[in-house]
Design an enzyme around this catalytic site. Structure first.
Site, PDB file in Angstrom:
ATOM      1  N   HIS A 317       0.743  -1.328  -0.049  1.00  0.00           N
ATOM      2  CA  HIS A 317       0.230  -0.220  -0.303  1.00  0.00           C
ATOM      3  C   HIS A 317       0.908   1.531  -0.260  1.00  0.00           C
ATOM      4  O   HIS A 317       0.769   2.446  -1.371  1.00  0.00           O
ATOM      5  CB  HIS A 317      -0.702   0.313   1.284  1.00  0.00           C
ATOM      6  N   ASP A 318       1.348   1.477   1.196  1.00  0.00           N
ATOM      7  CA  ASP A 318       2.409   2.688   1.383  1.00  0.00           C
ATOM      8  C   ASP A 318       3.399   2.771   0.308  1.00  0.00           C
ATOM      9  O   ASP A 318       3.305   3.959  -0.188  1.00  0.00           O
ATOM     10  CB  ASP A 318       2.507   2.877   2.625  1.00  0.00           C
TER      11      ASP A 318
END
Ligand code: CA
Length: 393
Positions: A317-318
């Site tokens: 995700h990040d």
């Protein structure tokens, strides 16, 4: 060079995003703000200090962001976050234990004493705590019978205790604290030549906009959060976790007019990290490689246990948001004016869902750019290789 401020709720994939930026020669990281989410904001600050120390980048400033959502007095990490990120946010792995013996000796720590090592790795966070404790502020919370607590985004009302009142006052102060002011100052100084990368709840960005509305026209934001075409990843599978933590803040940010690139589950679930990536970092034979491999093993195990679709790998995700902030060609963007629904059961949606804003559907200027396609092979290879390079450096 791309100038950046990273706002994180550190978090295993937040740590990987931070490491990706450290590994990217075109990134100039001005500072790291630690907010609540996967962990408390103070634990996020501690983790940021510890990771920067391990990777030899203590020159990068670390600030405390908001300690609770905009709608709550207090915040408590929910059980789900600990399941994916470990009780300390880093898969229960302590970066201080991977420092060279000389460095560990330098601060007089036993490498078995993880709490002391954490504290030693987090001098700055201790300073922030001291500042908060010594600040003479009139207590608002102490005069109320009940406080509103967010438990991972779920509202719980609790009877006010002296300890909670003190925490609530600190959380209120954090909304105009160092981390929020750092974002304001960075945008005021550099305008569109700085990108704010937010990979936690949007509380800090919202607080910055409320503190200094003048920054909005120049605010360039890349967020990890939300989902437009896919299921969510918390509770009712409609909401994405970061947005669910503070839907009001996300809604105000989307509707502020600021330029927002949204890296949501639509694309992050296409970018997977595997055990082979961890093996590559471990194969560098370095302490940093061992740290990353040990930390992500926890994340991969947790993702595999949560859903069979993650047997193929764990979502990045990040790190994808960090990578897109440096290279937007990794994703295909759909321009749309976004909003976040803030209520469930009012005939208009589900609290925390990210969706197009019907009141701005016909406006020619689209302020949000939602990633719906991604060159996953190009990103995942770059991610693996850059982190391997960082470990070996
Ligand atoms: Ca995060």
């Amino acid at each position: 060079m791309t100038r950046l401020v990273l706002d994180v709720d550190t978090g295993i994939d937040d740590t990987l995003a931070l490491c990706y930026l450290l590994a990217s020669p075109e990134a100039e990281l001005m500072g790291v703000v630690g907010t609540y989410g996967n962990v408390t904001a103070r634990d996020s600050v501690r983790n940021n200090h510890a990771v920067l120390r391990l990777f030899g980048r203590e020159d990068i400033p670390v600030m405390l962001g908001c300690e609770a959502p905009s709608w709550a007095d207090l915040f408590e990490v929910d059980e789900g976050c600990a399941r994916f990120h470990g009780a300390n946010g880093l898969g229960n792995v302590d970066p201080a234990c991977y420092l060279p013996d000389d460095d560990a000796a330098e601060v007089g720590e036993s490498r078995d004493d993880t709490n002391a090592a954490h504290d030693a790795a987090c001098d700055g966070a201790a300073d922030v705590r001291d500042d908060r404790a010594s600040a003479a502020r009139p207590s608002v919370a102490a005069f109320r019978d009940r406080l509103t607590k967010s438990v991972g985004g779920e509202r719980v009302d609790v009877a006010t205790t002296a300890a909670d009142a003190a925490l609530a006052d600190a959380a209120a102060a954090s909304r105009e604290g160092d981390g929020v002011r750092f974002i304001v100052d960075a945008v005021r100084k550099h305008g569109r030549d700085v990108t704010i990368v937010a990979t936690g709840p949007l509380t800090d960005v919202d607080a910055a906009i409320r503190l200094a509305p003048d920054i909005v026209p120049n605010l360039r934001l890349v967020i990890m959060g939300g989902s437009l075409t896919q299921e969510g990843n918390c509770y009712d599978l409609i909401c994405e976790t970061n947005i669910f933590q503070d839907p009001e803040a996300a809604n105000r940010v989307f509707r502020s007019g600021a330029d927002v690139t949204m890296i949501g589950l639509d694309v992050t679930h296409q970018c997977l990290m595997t055990r082979a990536d961890a093996d590559r970092w471990r194969a560098t034979g370095t302490r940093r490689g061992a740290f990353l491999a040990d930390m992500v093993r926890f994340y991969i195990n947790a993702n595999e246990a949560s859903d069979p679709i993650f047997l193929a790998g764990s979502p990045l995700h990040d790190p994808l948001a960090a990578a897109v902030s440096l290279d937007p060609t990794l994703v295909g963007l759909f321009d749309v004016n976004m909003m976040t629904e803030t209520a469930t059961g009012n005939g208009h949606g589900f609290r925390g869902r990210t969706i197009g804003d019907p009141t701005r559907l016909r406006e020619p200027r689209k302020t949000a750019h939602v990633a719906l396609t991604v060159d996953a092979p190009r990103f995942t290879a770059r991610f693996r290789d850059r982190l391997a390079g960082l470990c070996a450096a």
